[in-house]
Design a protein around this motif. Structure first.
Motif, PDB file in Angstrom:
ATOM      1  N   UNK A 100      40.120 -21.467 -36.151  1.00 32.63           N
ATOM      2  CA  UNK A 100      41.258 -21.356 -37.583  1.00 32.63           C
ATOM      3  C   UNK A 100      41.997 -20.137 -37.905  1.00 32.63           C
ATOM      4  N   UNK A 101      41.338 -19.107 -37.710  1.00 31.28           N
ATOM      5  CA  UNK A 101      42.183 -17.914 -37.767  1.00 31.28           C
ATOM      6  C   UNK A 101      43.229 -17.852 -37.120  1.00 31.28           C
ATOM      7  N   UNK A 102      43.248 -18.104 -35.569  1.00 33.07           N
ATOM      8  CA  UNK A 102      44.118 -18.315 -34.856  1.00 33.07           C
ATOM      9  C   UNK A 102      45.366 -19.380 -35.367  1.00 33.07           C
ATOM     10  N   UNK A 103      44.954 -20.416 -36.135  1.00 30.99           N
ATOM     11  CA  UNK A 103      45.631 -21.708 -36.689  1.00 30.99           C
ATOM     12  C   UNK A 103      46.669 -21.296 -37.783  1.00 30.99           C
ATOM     13  N   UNK A 104      46.273 -19.988 -38.362  1.00 30.31           N
ATOM     14  CA  UNK A 104      47.045 -19.576 -39.853  1.00 30.31           C
ATOM     15  C   UNK A 104      48.458 -19.094 -39.446  1.00 30.31           C
ATOM     16  N   UNK A 105      49.458 -19.791 -40.523  1.00 27.45           N
ATOM     17  CA  UNK A 105      50.862 -19.481 -40.267  1.00 27.45           C
ATOM     18  C   UNK A 105      51.064 -18.232 -41.011  1.00 27.45           C
ATOM     19  N   UNK A 124      37.886 -10.730 -33.026  1.00 28.86           N
ATOM     20  CA  UNK A 124      38.918  -9.705 -33.176  1.00 28.86           C
ATOM     21  C   UNK A 124      40.358  -9.983 -32.805  1.00 28.86           C
ATOM     22  N   UNK A 125      40.396 -11.172 -31.851  1.00 30.97           N
ATOM     23  CA  UNK A 125      41.807 -11.416 -31.188  1.00 30.97           C
ATOM     24  C   UNK A 125      42.395 -12.473 -31.697  1.00 30.97           C
ATOM     25  N   UNK A 126      41.871 -13.070 -32.567  1.00 28.65           N
ATOM     26  CA  UNK A 126      42.276 -14.580 -33.140  1.00 28.65           C
ATOM     27  C   UNK A 126      43.638 -14.337 -34.164  1.00 28.65           C
ATOM     28  N   UNK A 127      43.478 -13.084 -35.023  1.00 27.59           N
ATOM     29  CA  UNK A 127      44.499 -12.569 -35.662  1.00 27.59           C
ATOM     30  C   UNK A 127      45.946 -12.376 -34.908  1.00 27.59           C
ATOM     31  N   UNK A 166      35.404 -19.666 -24.322  1.00 25.73           N
ATOM     32  CA  UNK A 166      35.551 -18.344 -24.727  1.00 25.73           C
ATOM     33  C   UNK A 166      36.408 -17.621 -24.009  1.00 25.73           C
ATOM     34  N   UNK A 167      36.439 -17.542 -22.733  1.00 26.62           N
ATOM     35  CA  UNK A 167      37.391 -16.766 -21.861  1.00 26.62           C
ATOM     36  C   UNK A 167      38.551 -17.245 -22.106  1.00 26.62           C
ATOM     37  N   UNK A 168      38.894 -18.278 -22.109  1.00 28.28           N
ATOM     38  CA  UNK A 168      40.156 -19.157 -22.277  1.00 28.28           C
ATOM     39  C   UNK A 168      41.010 -18.744 -23.622  1.00 28.28           C
ATOM     40  N   UNK A 169      39.888 -18.587 -24.798  1.00 31.94           N
ATOM     41  CA  UNK A 169      40.374 -18.196 -26.074  1.00 31.94           C
ATOM     42  C   UNK A 169      40.843 -16.710 -26.198  1.00 31.94           C
ATOM     43  N   UNK A 170      40.109 -15.890 -25.565  1.00 34.94           N
ATOM     44  CA  UNK A 170      40.388 -14.437 -25.625  1.00 34.94           C
ATOM     45  C   UNK A 170      41.643 -14.519 -24.649  1.00 34.94           C
ATOM     46  N   UNK A 171      41.715 -14.694 -23.599  1.00 32.38           N
ATOM     47  CA  UNK A 171      43.005 -14.655 -22.719  1.00 32.38           C
ATOM     48  C   UNK A 171      44.240 -15.019 -23.421  1.00 32.38           C
TER      49      UNK A 171
END
Length: 232
Positions: A100-105, A124-127, A166-171
Protein backbone atom coordinates in the motif's frame (compact mmCIF):
# COMPACT_ATOMS: atom_id res chain seq x y z
CA UNK A 1 -12.74 40.01 19.14
CA UNK A 2 -15.24 37.27 18.38
CA UNK A 3 -13.14 36.16 15.39
CA UNK A 4 -10.04 35.95 17.60
CA UNK A 5 -11.92 33.64 19.97
CA UNK A 6 -13.04 31.43 17.07
CA UNK A 7 -9.48 31.26 15.71
CA UNK A 8 -8.11 30.33 19.12
CA UNK A 9 -10.78 27.66 19.58
CA UNK A 10 -9.98 26.21 16.13
CA UNK A 11 -6.25 26.10 16.92
CA UNK A 12 -6.95 24.39 20.24
CA UNK A 13 -9.10 21.74 18.52
CA UNK A 14 -6.44 21.13 15.89
CA UNK A 15 -3.74 20.91 18.57
CA UNK A 16 -5.85 18.44 20.55
CA UNK A 17 -6.39 16.31 17.43
CA UNK A 18 -2.64 16.25 16.66
CA UNK A 19 -1.86 15.17 20.24
CA UNK A 20 -4.49 12.42 20.05
CA UNK A 21 -3.07 11.16 16.73
CA UNK A 22 0.39 10.94 18.27
CA UNK A 23 -1.02 8.88 21.14
CA UNK A 24 -3.24 6.62 18.99
CA UNK A 25 -1.19 6.12 15.82
CA UNK A 26 2.28 7.57 16.45
CA UNK A 27 1.51 10.17 13.80
CA UNK A 28 1.43 13.92 13.37
CA UNK A 29 0.43 16.33 10.59
CA UNK A 30 2.58 19.45 10.19
CA UNK A 31 1.95 22.45 7.96
CA UNK A 32 5.18 23.81 6.46
CA UNK A 33 6.14 26.41 3.86
CA UNK A 34 6.43 23.54 1.36
CA UNK A 35 3.05 21.97 2.13
CA UNK A 36 1.59 19.63 4.73
CA UNK A 37 3.65 16.64 5.86
CA UNK A 38 2.07 13.65 7.58
CA UNK A 39 4.61 11.80 9.75
CA UNK A 40 3.82 8.19 10.58
CA UNK A 41 5.82 5.86 12.82
CA UNK A 42 6.11 2.12 12.13
CA UNK A 43 7.44 0.69 15.38
CA UNK A 44 7.72 -2.46 17.45
CA UNK A 45 6.16 -5.62 16.07
CA UNK A 46 3.98 -5.68 12.96
CA UNK A 47 0.77 -7.18 14.32
CA UNK A 48 -1.24 -9.30 11.91
CA UNK A 49 -4.26 -11.57 12.30
CA UNK A 50 -3.19 -12.60 15.82
CA UNK A 51 -2.90 -10.05 18.63
CA UNK A 52 0.55 -9.64 20.15
CA UNK A 53 1.04 -10.32 23.88
CA UNK A 54 0.18 -7.56 26.33
CA UNK A 55 3.02 -5.10 26.82
CA UNK A 56 4.35 -5.53 23.27
CA UNK A 57 4.78 -2.38 21.20
CA UNK A 58 2.96 -2.97 17.91
CA UNK A 59 1.98 -1.47 14.58
CA UNK A 60 -1.44 -2.87 13.75
CA UNK A 61 -2.15 -3.47 10.09
CA UNK A 62 -5.92 -3.02 10.47
CA UNK A 63 -5.16 0.57 11.52
CA UNK A 64 -2.45 1.18 8.93
CA UNK A 65 -4.31 0.10 5.81
CA UNK A 66 -7.31 2.46 6.06
CA UNK A 67 -5.06 5.25 7.32
CA UNK A 68 -2.80 4.98 4.27
CA UNK A 69 -5.82 4.94 1.95
CA UNK A 70 -7.14 8.05 3.71
CA UNK A 71 -3.78 9.84 3.31
CA UNK A 72 -3.77 9.10 -0.42
CA UNK A 73 -7.24 10.58 -0.81
CA UNK A 74 -6.75 13.57 1.51
CA UNK A 75 -6.47 17.00 -0.09
CA UNK A 76 -4.73 18.31 3.03
CA UNK A 77 -1.68 16.00 2.87
CA UNK A 78 1.11 16.84 0.39
CA UNK A 79 3.80 14.37 1.51
CA UNK A 80 4.25 11.45 3.90
CA UNK A 81 7.27 10.69 6.08
CA UNK A 82 7.65 7.19 7.56
CA UNK A 83 9.85 6.68 10.64
CA UNK A 84 10.81 3.01 11.05
CA UNK A 85 12.07 1.15 14.10
CA UNK A 86 10.55 -2.31 13.87
CA UNK A 87 11.59 -5.85 14.82
CA UNK A 88 9.43 -7.30 12.03
CA UNK A 89 6.42 -9.49 12.69
CA UNK A 90 3.53 -10.92 10.67
CA UNK A 91 4.85 -11.45 7.14
CA UNK A 92 1.62 -11.07 5.17
CA UNK A 93 0.45 -8.07 7.22
CA UNK A 94 3.81 -6.36 6.74
CA UNK A 95 3.80 -7.09 3.03
CA UNK A 96 0.25 -5.71 2.72
CA UNK A 97 1.34 -2.45 4.38
CA UNK A 98 4.42 -2.28 2.15
CA UNK A 99 2.36 -2.80 -1.01
CA UNK A 100 0.00 0.00 0.00
CA UNK A 101 2.90 2.38 0.74
CA UNK A 102 4.42 1.55 -2.64
CA UNK A 103 1.11 2.38 -4.32
CA UNK A 104 0.86 5.90 -2.87
CA UNK A 105 1.14 8.61 -5.51
CA UNK A 106 2.04 11.42 -3.10
CA UNK A 107 5.74 11.98 -2.28
CA UNK A 108 6.86 9.47 0.35
CA UNK A 109 10.13 9.06 2.25
CA UNK A 110 11.15 6.45 4.83
CA UNK A 111 13.89 6.75 7.44
CA UNK A 112 15.25 3.66 9.22
CA UNK A 113 16.03 4.59 12.82
CA UNK A 114 17.25 1.91 15.19
CA UNK A 115 16.22 -1.07 13.11
CA UNK A 116 13.98 -2.34 10.34
CA UNK A 117 14.31 -6.09 10.64
CA UNK A 118 12.79 -9.05 8.81
CA UNK A 119 9.51 -7.91 7.15
CA UNK A 120 10.65 -4.39 8.07
CA UNK A 121 13.01 -4.52 5.07
CA UNK A 122 10.17 -4.39 2.49
CA UNK A 123 8.58 -1.62 4.57
CA UNK A 124 11.82 0.38 4.42
CA UNK A 125 12.13 0.17 0.63
CA UNK A 126 8.43 0.70 -0.16
CA UNK A 127 8.59 4.51 -0.03
CA UNK A 128 9.73 6.49 -3.07
CA UNK A 129 12.99 7.36 -1.28
CA UNK A 130 14.57 5.43 1.58
CA UNK A 131 17.10 6.68 4.13
CA UNK A 132 18.99 5.02 6.97
CA UNK A 133 21.02 6.53 9.77
CA UNK A 134 24.54 5.04 10.13
CA UNK A 135 23.59 3.15 13.32
CA UNK A 136 20.46 1.58 11.78
CA UNK A 137 20.37 -2.23 11.58
CA UNK A 138 18.48 -4.52 9.20
CA UNK A 139 18.20 -8.28 9.68
CA UNK A 140 17.58 -10.29 6.51
CA UNK A 141 16.61 -13.94 6.93
CA UNK A 142 14.35 -16.61 5.41
CA UNK A 143 10.63 -16.72 6.21
CA UNK A 144 9.87 -18.21 9.61
CA UNK A 145 6.57 -19.40 11.09
CA UNK A 146 5.62 -20.12 14.66
CA UNK A 147 3.07 -22.61 15.90
CA UNK A 148 2.16 -25.99 14.44
CA UNK A 149 3.73 -26.65 11.03
CA UNK A 150 2.50 -29.54 8.88
CA UNK A 151 5.55 -31.38 7.62
CA UNK A 152 4.34 -31.82 4.06
CA UNK A 153 5.77 -30.71 0.70
CA UNK A 154 2.88 -28.24 0.30
CA UNK A 155 3.95 -26.42 3.49
CA UNK A 156 7.52 -25.98 2.31
CA UNK A 157 6.26 -24.91 -1.10
CA UNK A 158 4.12 -22.23 0.57
CA UNK A 159 7.15 -20.98 2.54
CA UNK A 160 9.18 -20.83 -0.66
CA UNK A 161 6.53 -18.91 -2.60
CA UNK A 162 6.03 -16.44 0.25
CA UNK A 163 9.76 -15.88 0.40
CA UNK A 164 9.88 -15.32 -3.36
CA UNK A 165 7.22 -12.59 -2.98
CA UNK A 166 9.37 -10.78 -0.42
CA UNK A 167 12.52 -11.08 -2.52
CA UNK A 168 10.70 -9.83 -5.62
CA UNK A 169 9.21 -6.87 -3.73
CA UNK A 170 12.56 -5.76 -2.28
CA UNK A 171 14.35 -6.16 -5.61
CA UNK A 172 11.56 -4.29 -7.39
CA UNK A 173 11.69 -1.30 -5.04
CA UNK A 174 15.44 -0.95 -4.48
CA UNK A 175 18.71 -1.26 -6.39
CA UNK A 176 19.68 -4.72 -5.11
CA UNK A 177 19.15 -7.73 -7.37
CA UNK A 178 16.90 -10.62 -6.36
CA UNK A 179 19.90 -12.97 -6.47
CA UNK A 180 22.01 -10.81 -4.14
CA UNK A 181 19.14 -10.33 -1.70
CA UNK A 182 18.47 -14.08 -1.68
CA UNK A 183 22.15 -14.68 -0.94
CA UNK A 184 21.96 -12.32 2.06
CA UNK A 185 18.91 -14.25 3.29
CA UNK A 186 20.75 -17.56 3.21
CA UNK A 187 24.23 -16.45 4.37
CA UNK A 188 25.67 -18.79 7.02
CA UNK A 189 28.45 -16.80 8.66
CA UNK A 190 26.74 -13.70 10.06
CA UNK A 191 24.24 -15.09 12.58
CA UNK A 192 25.30 -17.47 15.34
CA UNK A 193 22.13 -19.58 15.60
CA UNK A 194 20.47 -18.99 12.23
CA UNK A 195 21.07 -18.22 8.57
CA UNK A 196 20.78 -14.68 7.28
CA UNK A 197 22.57 -11.34 7.48
CA UNK A 198 22.64 -8.30 9.73
CA UNK A 199 23.59 -5.12 7.87
CA UNK A 200 23.95 -1.54 9.01
CA UNK A 201 23.14 1.85 7.49
CA UNK A 202 26.16 2.48 5.28
CA UNK A 203 26.32 -1.16 4.14
CA UNK A 204 22.60 -1.12 3.28
CA UNK A 205 23.22 1.86 1.00
CA UNK A 206 26.31 0.22 -0.54
CA UNK A 207 24.33 -2.95 -1.27
CA UNK A 208 21.55 -0.93 -2.91
CA UNK A 209 18.80 -1.81 -0.43
CA UNK A 210 18.55 1.73 0.95
CA UNK A 211 18.81 4.76 -1.35
CA UNK A 212 20.72 7.17 0.86
CA UNK A 213 22.50 7.50 4.17
CA UNK A 214 20.78 10.17 6.26
CA UNK A 215 18.36 11.05 8.99
CA UNK A 216 15.55 13.50 9.57
CA UNK A 217 17.15 16.50 7.86
CA UNK A 218 18.03 14.59 4.69
CA UNK A 219 14.63 12.88 4.59
CA UNK A 220 12.71 16.13 4.97
CA UNK A 221 14.91 17.97 2.45
CA UNK A 222 14.16 15.31 -0.18
CA UNK A 223 10.47 15.28 0.69
CA UNK A 224 10.22 19.08 0.46
CA UNK A 225 11.86 19.05 -3.00
CA UNK A 226 9.45 16.42 -4.27
CA UNK A 227 6.47 18.26 -2.79
CA UNK A 228 7.57 21.49 -4.51
CA UNK A 229 7.96 19.64 -7.82
CA UNK A 230 4.53 18.09 -7.47
CA UNK A 231 2.91 21.43 -6.72
CA UNK A 232 4.56 22.87 -9.64
Amino acid sequence: MEKDKETKATEEREGSQVNQNVVDFGSAMTKTAHGTVYTLAIIGQIEGHTAAPNGTKTTQYEHMLPLLAKLEESREVDGILFLLNTVGGDVEAGLAIAELIAGLTKPTAAIVLGGSHSIGVPLAVAAQRSFAVPSAAMTIHPVRMSGTVIAAPQTYNYFQRLQERIVAFVAGHSRISAEKFQALMLAKDDMAADVGSVIYGEEAVHLGIIDQLGGLREGLDWLYRKMNETRG
